[in-house]
Design a protein around this motif. Structure first.
Motif, mmCIF file in Angstrom:
data_model
loop_
_atom_site.group_PDB
_atom_site.id
_atom_site.type_symbol
_atom_site.label_atom_id
_atom_site.label_comp_id
_atom_site.label_asym_id
_atom_site.label_seq_id
_atom_site.Cartn_x
_atom_site.Cartn_y
_atom_site.Cartn_z
ATOM 1 N N ASP A 1 -14.388 55.873 60.988
ATOM 2 C CA ASP A 1 -15.061 57.179 61.027
ATOM 3 C C ASP A 1 -14.066 58.299 60.723
ATOM 4 O O ASP A 1 -12.921 58.261 61.175
ATOM 5 C CB ASP A 1 -15.662 57.452 62.415
ATOM 6 N N PHE A 2 -14.509 59.303 59.989
ATOM 7 C CA PHE A 2 -13.744 60.523 59.793
ATOM 8 C C PHE A 2 -14.113 61.482 60.908
ATOM 9 O O PHE A 2 -15.288 61.660 61.222
ATOM 10 C CB PHE A 2 -14.068 61.160 58.439
ATOM 11 N N LEU A 3 -13.106 62.111 61.513
ATOM 12 C CA LEU A 3 -13.316 63.065 62.596
ATOM 13 C C LEU A 3 -12.473 64.303 62.339
ATOM 14 O O LEU A 3 -11.569 64.296 61.502
ATOM 15 C CB LEU A 3 -12.902 62.454 63.937
ATOM 16 N N GLU A 4 -12.780 65.365 63.097
ATOM 17 C CA GLU A 4 -11.978 66.587 63.038
ATOM 18 C C GLU A 4 -11.296 66.772 64.376
ATOM 19 O O GLU A 4 -11.905 66.606 65.441
ATOM 20 C CB GLU A 4 -12.856 67.789 62.751
ATOM 21 N N PHE A 5 -10.004 67.109 64.330
ATOM 22 C CA PHE A 5 -9.226 67.391 65.528
ATOM 23 C C PHE A 5 -8.497 68.707 65.298
ATOM 24 O O PHE A 5 -7.626 68.790 64.440
ATOM 25 C CB PHE A 5 -8.217 66.266 65.800
ATOM 26 N N ASP A 6 -8.877 69.734 66.012
ATOM 27 C CA ASP A 6 -8.205 71.036 65.916
ATOM 28 C C ASP A 6 -8.112 71.515 64.467
ATOM 29 O O ASP A 6 -7.084 72.004 64.013
ATOM 30 C CB ASP A 6 -6.818 70.948 66.550
ATOM 31 N N GLY A 7 -9.208 71.328 63.720
ATOM 32 C CA GLY A 7 -9.271 71.775 62.336
ATOM 33 C C GLY A 7 -8.667 70.811 61.328
ATOM 34 O O GLY A 7 -8.677 71.079 60.130
ATOM 35 N N LEU A 8 -8.135 69.684 61.790
ATOM 36 C CA LEU A 8 -7.511 68.707 60.900
ATOM 37 C C LEU A 8 -8.399 67.481 60.738
ATOM 38 O O LEU A 8 -8.986 66.988 61.709
ATOM 39 C CB LEU A 8 -6.161 68.259 61.464
ATOM 40 N N LEU A 9 -8.487 66.973 59.527
ATOM 41 C CA LEU A 9 -9.265 65.777 59.245
ATOM 42 C C LEU A 9 -8.430 64.541 59.565
ATOM 43 O O LEU A 9 -7.231 64.489 59.259
ATOM 44 C CB LEU A 9 -9.661 65.759 57.765
ATOM 45 N N CYS A 10 -9.055 63.556 60.200
ATOM 46 C CA CYS A 10 -8.368 62.304 60.503
ATOM 47 C C CYS A 10 -9.359 61.153 60.394
ATOM 48 O O CYS A 10 -10.564 61.372 60.272
ATOM 49 C CB CYS A 10 -7.741 62.341 61.897
ATOM 50 N N ILE A 11 -8.841 59.940 60.428
ATOM 51 C CA ILE A 11 -9.680 58.753 60.376
ATOM 52 C C ILE A 11 -9.334 57.850 61.553
ATOM 53 O O ILE A 11 -8.168 57.709 61.934
ATOM 54 C CB ILE A 11 -9.530 58.016 59.025
ATOM 55 N N VAL A 12 -10.362 57.245 62.155
ATOM 56 C CA VAL A 12 -10.183 56.368 63.303
ATOM 57 C C VAL A 12 -9.651 55.022 62.819
ATOM 58 O O VAL A 12 -10.226 54.403 61.929
ATOM 59 C CB VAL A 12 -11.520 56.163 64.055
ATOM 60 N N VAL A 13 -8.524 54.586 63.393
ATOM 61 C CA VAL A 13 -7.935 53.302 63.014
ATOM 62 C C VAL A 13 -8.038 52.252 64.122
ATOM 63 O O VAL A 13 -7.898 51.064 63.857
ATOM 64 C CB VAL A 13 -6.470 53.446 62.552
ATOM 65 N N ALA A 14 -8.275 52.673 65.370
ATOM 66 C CA ALA A 14 -8.424 51.718 66.469
ATOM 67 C C ALA A 14 -9.116 52.391 67.648
ATOM 68 O O ALA A 14 -9.019 53.608 67.833
ATOM 69 C CB ALA A 14 -7.071 51.163 66.893
ATOM 70 N N LEU A 15 -9.791 51.565 68.448
ATOM 71 C CA LEU A 15 -10.474 52.035 69.645
ATOM 72 C C LEU A 15 -9.724 51.520 70.872
ATOM 73 O O LEU A 15 -8.708 50.836 70.744
ATOM 74 C CB LEU A 15 -11.912 51.532 69.641
ATOM 75 N N ALA A 16 -10.228 51.839 72.065
ATOM 76 C CA ALA A 16 -9.580 51.416 73.309
ATOM 77 C C ALA A 16 -9.323 49.915 73.301
ATOM 78 O O ALA A 16 -10.143 49.134 72.833
ATOM 79 C CB ALA A 16 -10.438 51.802 74.503
ATOM 80 N N GLY A 17 -8.145 49.542 73.816
ATOM 81 C CA GLY A 17 -7.744 48.137 73.855
ATOM 82 C C GLY A 17 -6.377 47.977 73.218
ATOM 83 O O GLY A 17 -5.704 48.947 72.899
#
Length: 78
Positions: free
Chosen positions: A9-25
């Motif tokens: 998923d693509f997300l925004e963090f403090d105005g910056l674009l990022c992509i999710v590479v791993a979830l909890a675990g």
């Protein structure tokens, strides 16, 4: 933030674009705590120099989910 976040998923963090590479675990040698996600903020633009020339080393950030916003679906180019 809703809990239906998935790897890729693509997300925004403090105005910056990022992509999710791993979830909890477990992720590599690290553990990602519950309610956190691992993201990559990009770099190594495909129009830029090859990875070998830039001595590219990606950085993965582990951040609480609550700080992210969903983004619209990305435009897919070929």
């Amino acid at each position: 933030m809703e809990s239906n976040i998935q790897v890729g998923d693509f997300l925004e963090f403090d105005g910056l674009l990022c992509i999710v590479v791993a979830l909890a675990g477990p992720y590599g040698d690290e553990d990602i705590p519950e309610e956190h996600i691992a993201v990559w903020f990009g770099g190594n633009d495909p129009a830029g120099k090859p990875v070998e020339e830039e001595r590219f080393k990606p950085a993965i950030w582990i951040i609480p989910q609550e700080y992210f916003k969903k983004t619209p679906r990305p435009e897919v180019l070929h």
